[in-house]
Scaffold this motif. Structure first.
Motif, PDB file in Angstrom:
ATOM      1  N   THR A 366      21.291  13.317   4.515  1.00 15.52           N
ATOM      2  CA  THR A 366      21.122  12.181   5.211  1.00 15.52           C
ATOM      3  C   THR A 366      20.828  12.715   6.679  1.00 15.52           C
ATOM      4  OG1 THR A 366      23.577  11.889   6.000  1.00 15.52           O
ATOM      5  CG2 THR A 366      22.381  10.409   4.099  1.00 15.52           C
ATOM      6  N   ASN A 367      21.422  13.557   7.535  1.00 16.16           N
ATOM      7  CA  ASN A 367      20.873  14.237   8.615  1.00 16.16           C
ATOM      8  C   ASN A 367      19.645  14.562   8.941  1.00 16.16           C
ATOM      9  OD1 ASN A 367      23.401  13.358   9.501  1.00 16.16           O
ATOM     10  ND2 ASN A 367      24.447  15.427   9.650  1.00 16.16           N
ATOM     11  N   VAL A 368      19.209  15.396   7.576  1.00 17.44           N
ATOM     12  CA  VAL A 368      17.776  16.135   7.614  1.00 17.44           C
ATOM     13  C   VAL A 368      16.835  15.143   7.309  1.00 17.44           C
ATOM     14  CG1 VAL A 368      16.624  18.018   6.548  1.00 17.44           C
ATOM     15  CG2 VAL A 368      19.106  18.389   7.030  1.00 17.44           C
ATOM     16  N   VAL A 369      16.982  14.342   6.271  1.00 15.47           N
ATOM     17  CA  VAL A 369      15.980  13.710   5.730  1.00 15.47           C
ATOM     18  C   VAL A 369      15.674  12.561   7.084  1.00 15.47           C
ATOM     19  CG1 VAL A 369      15.322  11.767   4.403  1.00 15.47           C
ATOM     20  CG2 VAL A 369      16.583  13.691   3.524  1.00 15.47           C
ATOM     21  N   LYS A 370      16.487  12.069   7.521  1.00 17.21           N
ATOM     22  CA  LYS A 370      16.370  11.022   8.678  1.00 17.21           C
ATOM     23  C   LYS A 370      15.597  11.886  10.027  1.00 17.21           C
ATOM     24  CE  LYS A 370      20.144   7.847   7.903  1.00 17.21           C
ATOM     25  NZ  LYS A 370      21.475   7.514   8.557  1.00 17.21           N
ATOM     26  N   THR A 371      15.667  12.942  10.076  1.00 19.69           N
ATOM     27  CA  THR A 371      15.134  13.566  11.442  1.00 19.69           C
ATOM     28  C   THR A 371      13.992  14.556  11.040  1.00 19.69           C
ATOM     29  OG1 THR A 371      16.676  15.529  11.056  1.00 19.69           O
ATOM     30  CG2 THR A 371      17.219  13.578  12.757  1.00 19.69           C
ATOM     31  N   ALA A 374       8.259  15.771   8.125  1.00 22.09           N
ATOM     32  CA  ALA A 374       7.514  15.378   6.751  1.00 22.09           C
ATOM     33  C   ALA A 374       8.377  14.193   6.344  1.00 22.09           C
ATOM     34  CB  ALA A 374       7.574  16.517   5.921  1.00 22.09           C
ATOM     35  N   LYS A 375       7.842  13.398   5.334  1.00 20.99           N
ATOM     36  CA  LYS A 375       8.331  12.527   4.820  1.00 20.99           C
ATOM     37  C   LYS A 375       8.775  12.463   3.358  1.00 20.99           C
ATOM     38  CE  LYS A 375       5.712   8.939   7.423  1.00 20.99           C
ATOM     39  NZ  LYS A 375       4.768   7.561   7.347  1.00 20.99           N
ATOM     40  N   TRP A 376      10.196  12.597   3.294  1.00 22.98           N
ATOM     41  CA  TRP A 376      10.868  12.866   1.973  1.00 22.98           C
ATOM     42  C   TRP A 376      11.737  11.700   1.595  1.00 22.98           C
ATOM     43  CZ3 TRP A 376      10.109  17.220  -0.982  1.00 22.98           C
ATOM     44  CH2 TRP A 376       9.208  18.413  -0.276  1.00 22.98           C
ATOM     45  N   ARG A 377      11.847  11.500   0.242  1.00 23.57           N
ATOM     46  CA  ARG A 377      12.776  10.561  -0.263  1.00 23.57           C
ATOM     47  C   ARG A 377      13.715  11.055  -1.323  1.00 23.57           C
ATOM     48  NH1 ARG A 377      12.910   6.669  -4.724  1.00 23.57           N
ATOM     49  NH2 ARG A 377      13.388   4.545  -4.068  1.00 23.57           N
ATOM     50  N   VAL A 378      14.991  10.579  -1.001  1.00 20.78           N
ATOM     51  CA  VAL A 378      15.974  10.910  -2.138  1.00 20.78           C
ATOM     52  C   VAL A 378      15.751  10.134  -3.385  1.00 20.78           C
ATOM     53  CG1 VAL A 378      18.558  11.483  -2.362  1.00 20.78           C
ATOM     54  CG2 VAL A 378      17.527  11.600   0.012  1.00 20.78           C
ATOM     55  N   GLN A 379      15.843  10.853  -4.292  1.00 19.61           N
ATOM     56  CA  GLN A 379      15.777  10.188  -5.766  1.00 19.61           C
ATOM     57  C   GLN A 379      16.770   9.950  -6.351  1.00 19.61           C
ATOM     58  OE1 GLN A 379      12.470   9.474  -7.267  1.00 19.61           O
ATOM     59  NE2 GLN A 379      11.797  10.218  -5.268  1.00 19.61           N
ATOM     60  N   ASP A 380      17.035   9.007  -7.092  1.00 19.89           N
ATOM     61  CA  ASP A 380      18.222   8.317  -7.834  1.00 19.89           C
ATOM     62  C   ASP A 380      18.475   9.462  -8.928  1.00 19.89           C
ATOM     63  OD1 ASP A 380      20.513   7.182  -8.871  1.00 19.89           O
ATOM     64  OD2 ASP A 380      19.828   5.083  -8.478  1.00 19.89           O
ATOM     65  N   VAL A 381      19.409  10.167  -8.788  1.00 22.96           N
ATOM     66  CA  VAL A 381      19.679  11.332  -9.885  1.00 22.96           C
ATOM     67  C   VAL A 381      20.245  10.526 -11.210  1.00 22.96           C
ATOM     68  CG1 VAL A 381      20.971  13.402 -10.229  1.00 22.96           C
ATOM     69  CG2 VAL A 381      20.066  13.115  -8.106  1.00 22.96           C
ATOM     70  N   LYS A 382      20.977   9.592 -10.902  1.00 27.78           N
ATOM     71  CA  LYS A 382      21.588   8.913 -12.093  1.00 27.78           C
ATOM     72  C   LYS A 382      20.298   8.188 -13.007  1.00 27.78           C
ATOM     73  CE  LYS A 382      25.215   5.986 -13.711  1.00 27.78           C
ATOM     74  NZ  LYS A 382      26.373   5.019 -13.120  1.00 27.78           N
ATOM     75  N   GLU A 383      19.243   7.750 -12.138  1.00 26.31           N
ATOM     76  CA  GLU A 383      18.160   7.241 -12.913  1.00 26.31           C
ATOM     77  C   GLU A 383      17.355   8.246 -13.527  1.00 26.31           C
ATOM     78  OE1 GLU A 383      14.444   4.833 -11.000  1.00 26.31           O
ATOM     79  OE2 GLU A 383      16.270   4.002 -10.507  1.00 26.31           O
ATOM     80  N   ASP A 428       1.993  11.688   2.618  1.00 30.12           N
ATOM     81  CA  ASP A 428       2.449  12.660   3.423  1.00 30.12           C
ATOM     82  C   ASP A 428       1.753  14.043   2.934  1.00 30.12           C
ATOM     83  OD1 ASP A 428       4.157  13.521   5.858  1.00 30.12           O
ATOM     84  OD2 ASP A 428       4.781  14.747   4.430  1.00 30.12           O
ATOM     85  N   LEU A 429       2.009  14.241   1.661  1.00 34.89           N
ATOM     86  CA  LEU A 429       1.693  15.426   0.979  1.00 34.89           C
ATOM     87  C   LEU A 429      -0.008  15.810   1.062  1.00 34.89           C
ATOM     88  CD1 LEU A 429       2.482  17.817  -0.781  1.00 34.89           C
ATOM     89  CD2 LEU A 429       1.855  16.488  -2.897  1.00 34.89           C
ATOM     90  N   GLU A 430      -0.629  14.659   1.032  1.00 31.46           N
ATOM     91  CA  GLU A 430      -2.080  14.755   0.934  1.00 31.46           C
ATOM     92  C   GLU A 430      -2.664  14.899   2.471  1.00 31.46           C
ATOM     93  OE1 GLU A 430      -3.672  11.145  -0.621  1.00 31.46           O
ATOM     94  OE2 GLU A 430      -3.120  11.643  -2.830  1.00 31.46           O
TER      95      GLU A 430
END
Length: 603
Positions: A366-371, A374-383, A428-430
């Motif tokens: 949470t600390n790193v993704v929020k700051t 680049a824009k990254w999204r935490v995927q739902d691993v259970k999904e 963001d990747l493009e």
């Protein structure tokens, strides 16, 4: 009598030293074994001895307290004493040596056994017996051939259940000594009953099977790089996940395996070679030193940084020093930030630890993704696992925490493990890739433009000096030379101004010739054009001043003619004051007209 000259068997001393480090400093038993590079030892024997000591550490402490052995035997190393006691009570049930520490422990054997008998209920440490997990190295052996090989050895293959994940857990708990099945999630992993001995098996000695816990194999399973991908393993040694990646990709593509520690790096290189992981390129360096531009082709990143190892053996790691934990989390955040920002083509990161502390897991994510830039999204691993998992991250860290995965020994029958999958935003990747190419192009273009302008300036100065020398050498008077110099300076200023206007279009012309632009003919042409333009501008201004005097036609009824003329005179004065290029001529014209008006008035 004790024989003081007899030394303690070295494998007991090594086991005691590792046991102490794991208990007081944290870390993985396997990692410490690889770091010590104990090639002359049977590491499987050491590993079993250490883990047995760890599992029963709480019981051994109670036994020691009951007879006060450590107080009575002040010269006895407490960690060595615990290892010897674990071997005596829970391992081989005997101590073969005749060293003083061994004989001391044997002298307390009756007291140990009496206390154990009297306190059976208190000494029932809940130790979950995990199954034996075996990964097939598909670089050297197919899964079907592995099944046949185990069947030839007398093992019975049971097909994995097609039911739920809970059904699978029940199935592997009921495995008997000679039964095995395929894992529910990772199909290259087989599951045997707890305690199955495979360290001496031919397939193991030939590196065709790898003894690797199911929880760690999930990292590669969820990273899921397609064949031909470029992958970075940032903390690769000893190489379990690295070689699993190579097998997963069928050795098609590229895997950069990075390790900073020299001993661990050698272990990594040996393991990569033995497992025929030909697509792996090992790098002996710190992953944090890999800068943007070094490995820009990386698409997938596996990050399993140093951690407390609290998931390896719960009874030992129930507590860890806050200062050490803070240092670990700081390092983990640095690694993750670097992974997210230093590789422009990276599209997926799997972050994992063998820790059960949220400070090293959900909080880092949470600390790193929020700051992150680049824009990254935490995927739902259970999904991602189609709902077939039970343990997830803590809700204390919001939705990001709930999207992470935990493997817990008591319920998942694996080591303690944490895992998070991060996918980069496609836009963001493009954007990052376009920015990378644009910046490179602009830097090249800027360098070219500056170089061109410098050349043009030097050429222009050289031509100007040559013309001055020719004028001085000719039959011209001093006054003519001064006049021509002033005219040349003025026209050069006009040339620079015109060049600044047309700079963009000139740079876009690939066939542009410097000599042609700066030739004498071109300069004379530009001078004539500028002089003609100034003359036309002066003439146009003078015509505007003298144009359409009889404005009485537009005067409305009842408006005095004198006021209209005064207004026109004021407008003309304002217009002339704003016209810099014809200021002198305008002033003279205005004075002449006023003088004429006074003469007409006197007459």
């Amino acid at each position: 009598m004790f024989e003081h000259s007899v030394k303690v068997p070295r494998h007991y001393k090594v086991a005691a030293n590792i046991f102490k480090k794991v208990s007081t400093e944290g870390g993985s038993v396997k990692t410490l074994l690889y770091d010590d590079k104990l090639r002359h030892f049977r590491t499987n024997v050491l590993y079993a001895l250490i883990t047995e000591s760890i599992k029963h550490a709480a019981d051994i402490d109670k036994i020691f307290n009951s007879c006060s052995i450590l107080e009575k035997e002040s010269r006895l190393d407490p960690w060595l004493a615990k290892v010897l006691t674990a071997e005596l009570l829970f391992g081989k049930k005997a101590l073969p040596g005749k060293s003083k520490p061994e004989q001391t422990i044997l002298s307390y054997k009756d007291q140990f056994e009496k206390y154990a008998t009297d306190h059976q209920d208190d000494l029932k440490t809940e130790v979950v017996r995990r199954p034996r997990y075996v990964r097939i190295n598909t670089n050297l052996l197919t899964t079907s051939d592995a099944i046949r090989a185990f069947q030839d050895d007398g093992y019975r293959y049971i097909r994995c259940t097609s039911g739920s994940y809970d059904d699978y857990l029940k199935q592997i708990q009921s495995l008997t000594e000679y039964n095995f099945t395929q894992d529910y999630h990772v199909k290259t992993v087989f599951v045997f009953s707890s305690g199955t001995k495979l360290h001496e098996h031919d397939l193991y000695l030939e590196n065709k099977i790898i003894l690797q816990d199911k929880a760690t194999t999930l990292a590669v399973h969820l990273l899921a790089p397609p064949n031909g991908s470029v992958v970075l393993d940032m903390c690769a040694a000893p190489g379990m996940k690295t070689t699993q990646l190579a097998a997963y990709m069928r050795n098609e593509g590229k895997i950069y395996a990075v390790e900073r520690n020299e001993k661990r790096y050698k272990t990594l290189c040996d393991f990569v070679e033995k497992t025929a992981s030909t697509c792996v390129e090992t790098l002996h360096k710190d992953s944090l030193e890999i800068k943007r531009g070094d490995l820009d082709d990386v698409e997938y990143i596996l990050l399993d940084p140093s951690c407390s190892g609290s998931g390896m053996e719960l009874c030992v790691h129930s507590y860890i020093d806050a200062t050490r934990l803070s240092k670990l989390t700081s390092l983990q955040e640095k690694f993750l930030k670097h992974a997210m920002n230093a590789f422009p083509k990276a599209k997926r990161i799997v972050y994992s630890t063998c820790s059960l502390f949220p400070e090293e897991n959900e909080r880092v994510i949470t600390n790193v993704v929020k700051t992150s830039r680049a824009k990254w999204r935490v995927q739902d691993v259970k999904e991602l696992l189609k709902g077939n998992w039970n343990n997830i991250g803590s809700g204390m860290y919001g939705s990001m925490g709930n999207r992470c995965l935990y493997a817990r020994p008591d319920s998942d029958l694996t080591i303690g493990f944490f895992l998070a999958v991060l996918d980069r935003d496609e836009k963001d990747l493009e954007k990052g890739q376009k920015s990378e190419s644009t910046d490179s192009g602009q830097n090249n273009a800027t360098f070219g433009d500056d170089d061109l302008l410098n050349k043009i300036g030097k050429k222009k100065k050289k031509n100007s000096q040559e013309n001055e020398l020719q004028e001085i050498a000719g039959d011209t008077t001093t006054q003519d030379i001064v006049t021509k110099k002033k005219k040349k300076k003025k026209n050069n200023e006009n040339l620079e101004q015109q060049f600044s206007y047309e700079e963009t279009s000139l740079n876009e012309n690939n066939d542009f010739s410097e000599n042609k632009l700066l030739s004498d003919d071109a300069e004379n042409t530009l001078e004539n054009w500028n002089e003609s333009r100034l003359k036309k501008k002066k003439k146009r201004k003078l015509n505007d001043d003298n144009a359409v005097k009889p404005e009485e036609q537009s005067v409305s009824d009842g408006q005095p003619l004198l006021k209209m003329k005064k207004k026109k005179s004021k407008d003309r004065e304002h217009q002339l004051s704003e016209t810099n290029n014809v200021q002198v001529e305008g002033d003279d014209l205005f004075r002449k007209k006023k003088k004429k008006k006074r003469v007409d008035h006197d007459e």
